[in-house]
Design a protein around this motif. Structure first.
Motif, PDB file in Angstrom:
ATOM      1  N   ASP A 103       2.018 -18.514  -4.887  1.00  0.00           N
ATOM      2  CA  ASP A 103       2.710 -17.559  -5.909  1.00  0.00           C
ATOM      3  C   ASP A 103       1.918 -16.344  -5.495  1.00  0.00           C
ATOM      4  O   ASP A 103       0.751 -15.965  -5.914  1.00  0.00           O
ATOM      5  CB  ASP A 103       2.357 -17.955  -7.305  1.00  0.00           C
ATOM      6  N   VAL A 104       2.779 -15.180  -5.166  1.00  0.00           N
ATOM      7  CA  VAL A 104       2.511 -14.030  -4.825  1.00  0.00           C
ATOM      8  C   VAL A 104       3.008 -13.211  -6.062  1.00  0.00           C
ATOM      9  O   VAL A 104       4.180 -13.051  -6.318  1.00  0.00           O
ATOM     10  CB  VAL A 104       3.083 -13.340  -3.455  1.00  0.00           C
ATOM     11  N   MET A 105       2.139 -12.362  -6.837  1.00  0.00           N
ATOM     12  CA  MET A 105       2.646 -11.604  -7.874  1.00  0.00           C
ATOM     13  C   MET A 105       3.089 -10.471  -7.351  1.00  0.00           C
ATOM     14  O   MET A 105       2.719  -9.776  -6.308  1.00  0.00           O
ATOM     15  CB  MET A 105       1.366 -11.219  -8.771  1.00  0.00           C
ATOM     16  N   GLY A 106       4.529 -10.111  -8.061  1.00  0.00           N
ATOM     17  CA  GLY A 106       5.180  -8.860  -7.677  1.00  0.00           C
ATOM     18  C   GLY A 106       4.374  -7.492  -7.735  1.00  0.00           C
ATOM     19  O   GLY A 106       5.041  -6.577  -7.120  1.00  0.00           O
ATOM     20  N   ASP A 107       3.128  -7.630  -8.195  1.00  0.00           N
ATOM     21  CA  ASP A 107       2.447  -6.108  -8.148  1.00  0.00           C
ATOM     22  C   ASP A 107       1.272  -6.526  -7.464  1.00  0.00           C
ATOM     23  O   ASP A 107      -0.004  -5.768  -7.733  1.00  0.00           O
ATOM     24  CB  ASP A 107       2.210  -5.692  -9.650  1.00  0.00           C
ATOM     25  N   THR A 108       1.044  -7.574  -6.363  1.00  0.00           N
ATOM     26  CA  THR A 108      -0.163  -8.008  -5.879  1.00  0.00           C
ATOM     27  C   THR A 108      -0.453  -6.674  -4.798  1.00  0.00           C
ATOM     28  O   THR A 108       0.344  -5.816  -4.476  1.00  0.00           O
ATOM     29  CB  THR A 108       0.059  -8.825  -4.754  1.00  0.00           C
ATOM     30  N   PHE A 109      -1.790  -5.935  -4.870  1.00  0.00           N
ATOM     31  CA  PHE A 109      -2.177  -4.939  -4.473  1.00  0.00           C
ATOM     32  C   PHE A 109      -2.038  -3.547  -5.057  1.00  0.00           C
ATOM     33  O   PHE A 109      -2.376  -2.547  -4.568  1.00  0.00           O
ATOM     34  CB  PHE A 109      -1.582  -4.624  -2.999  1.00  0.00           C
ATOM     35  N   ASP A 110      -1.355  -3.664  -6.298  1.00  0.00           N
ATOM     36  CA  ASP A 110      -1.140  -2.530  -7.077  1.00  0.00           C
ATOM     37  C   ASP A 110      -0.728  -2.949  -8.393  1.00  0.00           C
ATOM     38  O   ASP A 110       0.463  -2.785  -8.919  1.00  0.00           O
ATOM     39  CB  ASP A 110      -0.040  -1.605  -6.360  1.00  0.00           C
ATOM     40  N   PRO A 111      -1.843  -3.411  -9.424  1.00  0.00           N
ATOM     41  CA  PRO A 111      -1.419  -3.833 -10.734  1.00  0.00           C
ATOM     42  C   PRO A 111      -0.389  -2.856 -11.425  1.00  0.00           C
ATOM     43  O   PRO A 111      -0.712  -1.691 -11.407  1.00  0.00           O
ATOM     44  CB  PRO A 111      -2.587  -4.021 -11.414  1.00  0.00           C
ATOM     45  N   SER A 112       0.774  -3.403 -11.994  1.00  0.00           N
ATOM     46  CA  SER A 112       1.762  -2.523 -12.263  1.00  0.00           C
ATOM     47  C   SER A 112       2.556  -2.944 -13.788  1.00  0.00           C
ATOM     48  O   SER A 112       2.555  -4.228 -13.675  1.00  0.00           O
ATOM     49  CB  SER A 112       3.069  -2.216 -11.109  1.00  0.00           C
ATOM     50  N   PRO A 113       3.260  -2.063 -14.317  1.00  0.00           N
ATOM     51  CA  PRO A 113       3.940  -2.655 -15.535  1.00  0.00           C
ATOM     52  C   PRO A 113       5.132  -3.616 -14.889  1.00  0.00           C
ATOM     53  O   PRO A 113       5.692  -3.560 -13.695  1.00  0.00           O
ATOM     54  CB  PRO A 113       4.666  -1.517 -16.052  1.00  0.00           C
ATOM     55  N   GLU A 114       5.556  -4.637 -15.911  1.00  0.00           N
ATOM     56  CA  GLU A 114       6.441  -5.876 -15.343  1.00  0.00           C
ATOM     57  C   GLU A 114       5.927  -6.546 -14.196  1.00  0.00           C
ATOM     58  O   GLU A 114       6.703  -7.328 -13.670  1.00  0.00           O
ATOM     59  CB  GLU A 114       7.798  -5.076 -15.025  1.00  0.00           C
ATOM     60  N   LEU A 116       5.802  -5.629 -11.153  1.00  0.00           N
ATOM     61  CA  LEU A 116       6.476  -5.383  -9.999  1.00  0.00           C
ATOM     62  C   LEU A 116       5.942  -4.059  -9.489  1.00  0.00           C
ATOM     63  O   LEU A 116       6.302  -3.144 -10.005  1.00  0.00           O
ATOM     64  CB  LEU A 116       7.857  -5.492 -10.246  1.00  0.00           C
ATOM     65  N   THR A 117       5.236  -3.777  -8.342  1.00  0.00           N
ATOM     66  CA  THR A 117       5.004  -2.488  -8.061  1.00  0.00           C
ATOM     67  C   THR A 117       5.988  -1.956  -7.138  1.00  0.00           C
ATOM     68  O   THR A 117       7.179  -2.601  -6.742  1.00  0.00           O
ATOM     69  CB  THR A 117       3.628  -2.845  -7.027  1.00  0.00           C
ATOM     70  N   THR A 118       5.852  -0.572  -7.155  1.00  0.00           N
ATOM     71  CA  THR A 118       6.995   0.256  -6.569  1.00  0.00           C
ATOM     72  C   THR A 118       6.279   0.952  -5.239  1.00  0.00           C
ATOM     73  O   THR A 118       6.931   2.009  -4.486  1.00  0.00           O
ATOM     74  CB  THR A 118       7.796   1.310  -7.548  1.00  0.00           C
ATOM     75  N   ASN A 119       5.070   0.495  -5.232  1.00  0.00           N
ATOM     76  CA  ASN A 119       4.172   1.564  -4.203  1.00  0.00           C
ATOM     77  C   ASN A 119       4.611   0.945  -2.769  1.00  0.00           C
ATOM     78  O   ASN A 119       4.278  -0.249  -2.599  1.00  0.00           O
ATOM     79  CB  ASN A 119       2.835   1.252  -4.517  1.00  0.00           C
TER      80      ASN A 119
END
Length: 253
Positions: A103-114, A116-119
């Protein structure tokens, strides 16, 4: 040869294992399989760190016998304060010890709202991680735990972005505090099935989440997440394994 979570003819009945010791984890796994679970989900954030060795984790996963193992290593619980780089190393370690789906979180390497990083830098690193998992013979679920209701347009947008990054399975957890939100979530399941090229795990939390979590697989959700029993390490959101098996039989899945 590890069993795949992909291309299954029927949704998996996945027992989520949350336990602080290796012995407790193995007992939970063996009991769940004996009662009818067809997959195991193991959550590393509950396991005390002295048990996180290759020998011990391999032994825990071997208790699953021929059932595939879904492995999470979230930031919560006993993982608090751990960097995302360390958490992703832990995912690869779990893969080495016998897990199939990580399970790779959608904000891995950049904790983000929802979740899900946009970085773009973080996204690039996620995609490299996914490639590495694939090269090692594993599969990737990407997760975004929102815990609040989102309309169909937003859920589909999150799912398509997870798919674009290379996830083999997309996972989104929203919310349902009213019956209307619950029914809308059921409709979103149908829409995700139409829009996605990969399997999806769409769940909700909240007062009106139970129907979504139990009937979702009849509308395209790829697995049930459940507990064989509730104890001090679980929570009352997911349905009980015994109830899921009855529902599965009733739905003829």
């Amino acid at each position: 040869m590890k069993k795949s979570f992909l291309n299954s003819a029927t949704p998996f009945v996945t027992e989520m294992v949350q336990a602080p010791t290796a012995g407790q984890a193995e007992i939970k796994i063996r009991n769940a399989i004996a009662d009818g679970a067809t997959a195991i989900g193991f959550q590393m954030s509950f396991l005390e760190k002295q048990y996180r060795t290759e020998e011990t984790l391999t032994s825990i996963f071997s208790a699953a016998e021929d059932k595939p193992v879904y492995f999470t290593n979230y930031r919560s619980g006993l993982n608090e304060g751990t960097s995302d780089e360390e958490l992703t190393d832990g995912l690869l370690f779990g893969l080495k010890c016998g897990a199939m789906l990580v399970d790779v979180m959608g904000d891995t390497f950049d904790p983000s709202p929802e979740e899900l990083t946009t970085n773009e830098n973080a996204i690039t690193k996620q995609m490299k991680l996914i490639d590495e998992v694939h090269k090692k013979g594993g599969e990737v679920l990407m997760s975004s735990h929102v815990y609040e209701f989102r309309n169909a347009e937003r859920v589909i947008k999150i799912a398509l972005e997870q798919q674009r990054r290379g996830a083999d399975i997309v996972k989104i957890v929203t919310g349902a505090q009213t019956q209307e939100e619950e029914l809308k979530n059921l409709e979103i399941c149908r829409l995700l099935k139409q829009e996605l090229k990969v399997p999806f795990l769409f769940l909700s939390a909240g007062k009106y989440s139970y129907l979504h979590r139990t009937v979702g697989p009849a509308l395209g959700v790829c697995m049930w997440l459940c507990f064989r029993e509730y104890d001090e390490f679980t929570y009352p959101g997911p349905p009980l394994l015994s109830n899921v098996l009855k529902i599965k039989q009733g739905l003829k899945l």
